[in-house]
Scaffold this motif. Structure first.
Motif, PDB file in Angstrom:
ATOM      1  N   SER A   1       0.824  -1.202   0.000  1.00  0.00           N
ATOM      2  CA  SER A   1       0.000   0.000   0.000  1.00  0.00           C
ATOM      3  C   SER A   1       0.864   1.259   0.000  1.00  0.00           C
ATOM      4  O   SER A   1       0.612   2.205  -0.758  1.00  0.00           O
ATOM      5  N   LYS A   2       1.901   1.262   0.821  1.00  0.00           N
ATOM      6  CA  LYS A   2       2.818   2.410   0.874  1.00  0.00           C
ATOM      7  C   LYS A   2       3.566   2.576  -0.441  1.00  0.00           C
ATOM      8  O   LYS A   2       3.818   3.695  -0.883  1.00  0.00           O
ATOM      9  N   GLU A   3       3.914   1.459  -1.075  1.00  0.00           N
ATOM     10  CA  GLU A   3       4.605   1.529  -2.363  1.00  0.00           C
ATOM     11  C   GLU A   3       3.710   2.196  -3.412  1.00  0.00           C
ATOM     12  O   GLU A   3       4.165   3.044  -4.181  1.00  0.00           O
ATOM     13  N   LEU A   4       2.441   1.822  -3.440  1.00  0.00           N
ATOM     14  CA  LEU A   4       1.506   2.453  -4.374  1.00  0.00           C
ATOM     15  C   LEU A   4       1.374   3.943  -4.078  1.00  0.00           C
ATOM     16  O   LEU A   4       1.412   4.776  -4.993  1.00  0.00           O
ATOM     17  N   ASP A   5       1.261   4.295  -2.814  1.00  0.00           N
ATOM     18  CA  ASP A   5       1.170   5.714  -2.438  1.00  0.00           C
ATOM     19  C   ASP A   5       2.406   6.488  -2.892  1.00  0.00           C
ATOM     20  O   ASP A   5       2.295   7.607  -3.395  1.00  0.00           O
ATOM     21  N   ARG A   6       3.581   5.899  -2.715  1.00  0.00           N
ATOM     22  CA  ARG A   6       4.819   6.567  -3.141  1.00  0.00           C
ATOM     23  C   ARG A   6       4.871   6.726  -4.657  1.00  0.00           C
ATOM     24  O   ARG A   6       5.293   7.770  -5.161  1.00  0.00           O
ATOM     25  N   LEU A   7       4.441   5.696  -5.385  1.00  0.00           N
ATOM     26  CA  LEU A   7       4.410   5.799  -6.852  1.00  0.00           C
ATOM     27  C   LEU A   7       3.481   6.927  -7.289  1.00  0.00           C
ATOM     28  O   LEU A   7       3.824   7.723  -8.166  1.00  0.00           O
ATOM     29  N   ILE A   8       2.320   6.992  -6.668  1.00  0.00           N
ATOM     30  CA  ILE A   8       1.354   8.043  -7.016  1.00  0.00           C
ATOM     31  C   ILE A   8       1.912   9.416  -6.646  1.00  0.00           C
ATOM     32  O   ILE A   8       1.788  10.376  -7.423  1.00  0.00           O
ATOM     33  N   GLU A   9       2.545   9.513  -5.495  1.00  0.00           N
ATOM     34  CA  GLU A   9       3.128  10.791  -5.074  1.00  0.00           C
ATOM     35  C   GLU A   9       4.211  11.251  -6.055  1.00  0.00           C
ATOM     36  O   GLU A   9       4.243  12.421  -6.457  1.00  0.00           O
ATOM     37  N   ARG A  10       5.077  10.345  -6.448  1.00  0.00           N
ATOM     38  CA  ARG A  10       6.136  10.692  -7.409  1.00  0.00           C
ATOM     39  C   ARG A  10       5.536  11.043  -8.768  1.00  0.00           C
ATOM     40  O   ARG A  10       5.995  11.971  -9.428  1.00  0.00           O
ATOM     41  N   PHE A  11       4.511  10.300  -9.186  1.00  0.00           N
ATOM     42  CA  PHE A  11       3.832  10.615 -10.440  1.00  0.00           C
ATOM     43  C   PHE A  11       3.229  12.020 -10.356  1.00  0.00           C
ATOM     44  O   PHE A  11       3.336  12.807 -11.299  1.00  0.00           O
ATOM     45  N   ASN A  12       2.604  12.349  -9.232  1.00  0.00           N
ATOM     46  CA  ASN A  12       2.019  13.681  -9.060  1.00  0.00           C
ATOM     47  C   ASN A  12       3.080  14.777  -9.119  1.00  0.00           C
ATOM     48  O   ASN A  12       2.828  15.854  -9.662  1.00  0.00           O
ATOM     49  N   ASP A  13       4.263  14.514  -8.571  1.00  0.00           N
ATOM     50  CA  ASP A  13       5.359  15.480  -8.680  1.00  0.00           C
ATOM     51  C   ASP A  13       5.694  15.722 -10.153  1.00  0.00           C
ATOM     52  O   ASP A  13       5.906  16.860 -10.567  1.00  0.00           O
ATOM     53  N   GLY A  14       5.738  14.662 -10.935  1.00  0.00           N
ATOM     54  CA  GLY A  14       5.991  14.790 -12.372  1.00  0.00           C
ATOM     55  C   GLY A  14       4.857  15.491 -13.093  1.00  0.00           C
ATOM     56  O   GLY A  14       5.076  16.177 -14.099  1.00  0.00           O
ATOM     57  N   THR A  15       3.652  15.341 -12.574  1.00  0.00           N
ATOM     58  CA  THR A  15       2.495  16.000 -13.175  1.00  0.00           C
ATOM     59  C   THR A  15       2.651  17.515 -13.105  1.00  0.00           C
ATOM     60  O   THR A  15       2.301  18.222 -14.054  1.00  0.00           O
ATOM     61  N   HIS A  16       3.209  17.997 -12.017  1.00  0.00           N
ATOM     62  CA  HIS A  16       3.376  19.451 -11.868  1.00  0.00           C
ATOM     63  C   HIS A  16       4.283  20.014 -12.961  1.00  0.00           C
ATOM     64  O   HIS A  16       3.946  21.009 -13.592  1.00  0.00           O
ATOM     65  N   ILE A  17       5.404  19.367 -13.196  1.00  0.00           N
ATOM     66  CA  ILE A  17       6.317  19.888 -14.221  1.00  0.00           C
ATOM     67  C   ILE A  17       5.745  19.660 -15.619  1.00  0.00           C
ATOM     68  O   ILE A  17       5.871  20.496 -16.500  1.00  0.00           O
TER      69      ILE A  17
END
Length: 183
Positions: free
Chosen positions: A93-109
Motif C-alpha cells: 500500500s505504501k509503495e503504491l502511495d509513493r508511486l502516485i506521489e512521485r507521479f504527481n510530482d511529475g504531473t506538476h512539471i
C-alpha cells in the motif's frame, strides 16, 4: 491615442532569420517537452491496470471507468480509495502511495510545460515560459509566473524525464505483486 496594454508584436522576420543559430537548443528543449509528455502519458495509462486489479474487472471495463473520470486527480483518488479497502499489505500500500506521489510530482512539471506560453527572444531561442495560471497574492491577482528557460531549468526537465522513466519501470514491477496480493 491611448497606449496599448498588449506586449509588443515580435519581429518575426528577424527571429526567423536568426533562428537557425539557436535551432539545436530549441530542438533539445522541444524534445525534452515531448519526452516528458510521452513518459507522463504512458505512466498515467499504466494506472488503468492498477484500477483493473483493484476492481477485479477486465481491461476494457477498467479503461471505461478510468476514462469516465475526467481528471488525473479524480482517477488517482479513486485508485487510492480502492487501495485502502483492497490492499491489506501495508508495504504494498505504501509503495503504491509513493508511486502516485512521485507521479504527481511529475504531473506538476508536465503541466507547467504543457500549459504555458513560450517566449522566444530575438535570436529565436526559447528564453522564458509564462504560466497560464492566475497567481493571487494578498494585494493582487496577476497572470502567470514568468520563468527563464535557462540551463538549470533544462536540467530540471531532463531529470523529470528520467524520473518518469523510472516510475514507469517501477509501476511495471509493482503490477504483478499487486495482482498476486489481490488473488
Amino acid at each position: 491615442m491611448t497606449a496599448s496594454n498588449l506586449p509588443p508584436k515580435p519581429d518575426f522576420a528577424a527571429i526567423e532569420a536568426a533562428a537557425p543559430e539557436s535551432a539545436d537548443r530549441r530542438t533539445m528543449i522541444l524534445a525534452l517537452i515531448g519526452n516528458l509528455v510521452f513518459n507522463w502519458s504512458n505512466n498515467e495509462s499504466l494506472f488503468i491496470y492498477v484500477l483493473m486489479l483493484l476492481l477485479k474487472v477486465d481491461q476494457v471495463s477498467a479503461a471505461i471507468v478510468f476514462a469516465t473520470l475526467n481528471t488525473t486527480r479524480a482517477r488517482l483518488d479513486l485508485i487510492q480509495r480502492l487501495a485502502r479497502t483492497k490492499i491489506k499489505d501495508k508495504a504494498l500500500s505504501k509503495e503504491l502511495d509513493r508511486l502516485i506521489e512521485r507521479f504527481n510530482d511529475g504531473t506538476h512539471i508536465r503541466n507547467e510545460f504543457n500549459h504555458c506560453m513560450y517566449t522566444v527572444d530575438s535570436s529565436g531561442e526559447i528564453s522564458h515560459t509564462q504560466s497560464m495560471r492566475l497567481v493571487q497574492t494578498r494585494s493582487a491577482l496577476r497572470f502567470g509566473e514568468t520563468k527563464p528557460l535557462d540551463d538549470a531549468r533544462i536540467h530540471e526537465m531532463a531529470e523529470a524525464v528520467r524520473e518518469m522513466a523510472r516510475i514507469n519501470r517501477e509501476i511495471w514491477d509493482f503490477l504483478p505483486r499487486l495482482e498476486a496480493h489481490l488473488r
